[in-house]
Design a protein around this motif. Sequence first.
Motif, mmCIF file in Angstrom:
data_model
loop_
_atom_site.group_PDB
_atom_site.id
_atom_site.type_symbol
_atom_site.label_atom_id
_atom_site.label_comp_id
_atom_site.label_asym_id
_atom_site.label_seq_id
_atom_site.Cartn_x
_atom_site.Cartn_y
_atom_site.Cartn_z
ATOM 1 N N PRO A 1 -3.428 9.538 -18.760
ATOM 2 C CA PRO A 1 -2.248 9.109 -19.523
ATOM 3 C C PRO A 1 -1.026 8.989 -18.627
ATOM 4 N N GLY A 2 -0.097 8.104 -19.034
ATOM 5 C CA GLY A 2 1.099 7.911 -18.222
ATOM 6 C C GLY A 2 0.737 7.165 -16.954
ATOM 7 N N MET A 3 1.200 7.667 -15.825
ATOM 8 C CA MET A 3 0.820 7.086 -14.540
ATOM 9 C C MET A 3 -0.675 7.295 -14.320
ATOM 10 N N ASP A 4 -1.426 6.204 -14.108
ATOM 11 C CA ASP A 4 -2.874 6.377 -13.940
ATOM 12 C C ASP A 4 -3.204 6.805 -12.509
ATOM 13 N N GLY A 5 -4.499 7.028 -12.270
ATOM 14 C CA GLY A 5 -4.917 7.523 -10.973
ATOM 15 C C GLY A 5 -4.649 6.572 -9.827
ATOM 16 N N LEU A 6 -4.756 5.266 -10.086
ATOM 17 C CA LEU A 6 -4.483 4.294 -9.030
ATOM 18 C C LEU A 6 -3.020 4.343 -8.597
ATOM 19 N N ALA A 7 -2.120 4.386 -9.573
ATOM 20 C CA ALA A 7 -0.691 4.440 -9.261
ATOM 21 C C ALA A 7 -0.347 5.742 -8.551
ATOM 22 N N ALA A 8 -0.930 6.854 -9.018
ATOM 23 C CA ALA A 8 -0.668 8.150 -8.389
ATOM 24 C C ALA A 8 -1.179 8.165 -6.951
ATOM 25 N N THR A 9 -2.334 7.565 -6.726
ATOM 26 C CA THR A 9 -2.893 7.486 -5.379
ATOM 27 C C THR A 9 -1.979 6.677 -4.467
ATOM 28 N N ARG A 10 -1.445 5.599 -5.002
ATOM 29 C CA ARG A 10 -0.536 4.753 -4.223
ATOM 30 C C ARG A 10 0.704 5.529 -3.805
ATOM 31 N N VAL A 11 1.252 6.327 -4.723
ATOM 32 C CA VAL A 11 2.462 7.107 -4.428
ATOM 33 C C VAL A 11 2.157 8.174 -3.374
ATOM 34 N N ILE A 12 1.040 8.880 -3.559
ATOM 35 C CA ILE A 12 0.667 9.952 -2.621
ATOM 36 C C ILE A 12 0.413 9.388 -1.226
ATOM 37 N N SER A 13 -0.301 8.272 -1.144
ATOM 38 C CA SER A 13 -0.635 7.685 0.152
ATOM 39 C C SER A 13 0.600 7.151 0.873
ATOM 40 N N ALA A 14 1.586 6.708 0.101
ATOM 41 C CA ALA A 14 2.796 6.143 0.704
ATOM 42 C C ALA A 14 3.821 7.207 1.066
ATOM 43 N N ASP A 15 3.622 8.436 0.593
ATOM 44 C CA ASP A 15 4.581 9.512 0.850
ATOM 45 C C ASP A 15 4.416 10.017 2.286
ATOM 46 N N LYS A 16 5.409 9.781 3.124
ATOM 47 C CA LYS A 16 5.332 10.181 4.532
ATOM 48 C C LYS A 16 5.296 11.694 4.692
ATOM 49 N N GLY A 17 5.639 12.418 3.631
ATOM 50 C CA GLY A 17 5.597 13.877 3.689
ATOM 51 C C GLY A 17 4.224 14.445 3.370
ATOM 52 N N LEU A 18 3.278 13.554 3.036
ATOM 53 C CA LEU A 18 1.924 14.002 2.674
ATOM 54 C C LEU A 18 0.868 13.319 3.543
ATOM 55 N N PRO A 19 1.013 13.360 4.852
ATOM 56 C CA PRO A 19 0.069 12.637 5.710
ATOM 57 C C PRO A 19 -1.349 13.193 5.696
ATOM 58 N N GLY A 20 -1.496 14.471 5.367
ATOM 59 C CA GLY A 20 -2.826 15.076 5.399
ATOM 60 C C GLY A 20 -3.514 15.135 4.054
ATOM 61 N N VAL A 21 -2.882 14.628 3.000
ATOM 62 C CA VAL A 21 -3.474 14.671 1.659
ATOM 63 C C VAL A 21 -4.360 13.454 1.454
#
Length: 230
Positions: free
Chosen positions: A59-79
């Motif tokens: 619900p809300g932000m789906d997994g694809l959108a969440a993955t896009r945000v996490i992958s683009a976050d320069k503070g989360l390079p190892g996630v």
Amino acid sequence: MTIRVLLADGQALVRASIRLLIASETDIEVVGEAATGDEAVGLARSTRADVVLMDIRMPGMDGLAATRVISADKGLPGVRVLMLTGLEADAHVFLALRAGASGFLEKGAELPDLLHAIRLVAAGEALLSPRATRALIAGYLATPDMTSTPSAELVSLTGRERQVLVLVAAGRSNDAIAEELDVSPSTVKTHVNRIMAKLGVSGRAQLVAIAYRSGHVHPDPMFRPGTTSP
């Protein structure tokens, strides 16, 4: 070292089942649970999990959108994100790879497969099941405007890096590539990291898509969508 896992699924029962399945593993621990994509992004930032088991449909932000945000976050390079799905439609595979997912795993996977997937993705490898690979190749064959002209980034790859890219696209692990090229696994890892940096991607699974799209790797000419993998 312990692999820190974040469970992101809209169904509490699914999250509880996965948590129970991996509870006895000494090298894997669940550090958080998210029921929405927004929660997954927030917990990825606060827990610094190594692997996010991400459901595509939430619900809300789906997994694809969440993955896009996490992958683009320069503070989360190892996630790294491992998609949990019961449906590997072509569109989902392409979108998830583009979003930065490191692999796919069916929700009904057996425990050994789940544990193997978590450890593989945490180690920086890609995990594409046979179904996902078939979907990727089917999409390649079905898209008329796929170009075989290398981009400026691909032109910047050295000859050795191109060799490594082709072997990564063939699904080889770092150890297997090292054995074939007669170099050390650490050297292969360095090559892979440099390739990803040059191409601006965060995961090996994306390199597979780029290798097909650029024409560096071609599917078996006898393969057609809907058939078994080449």
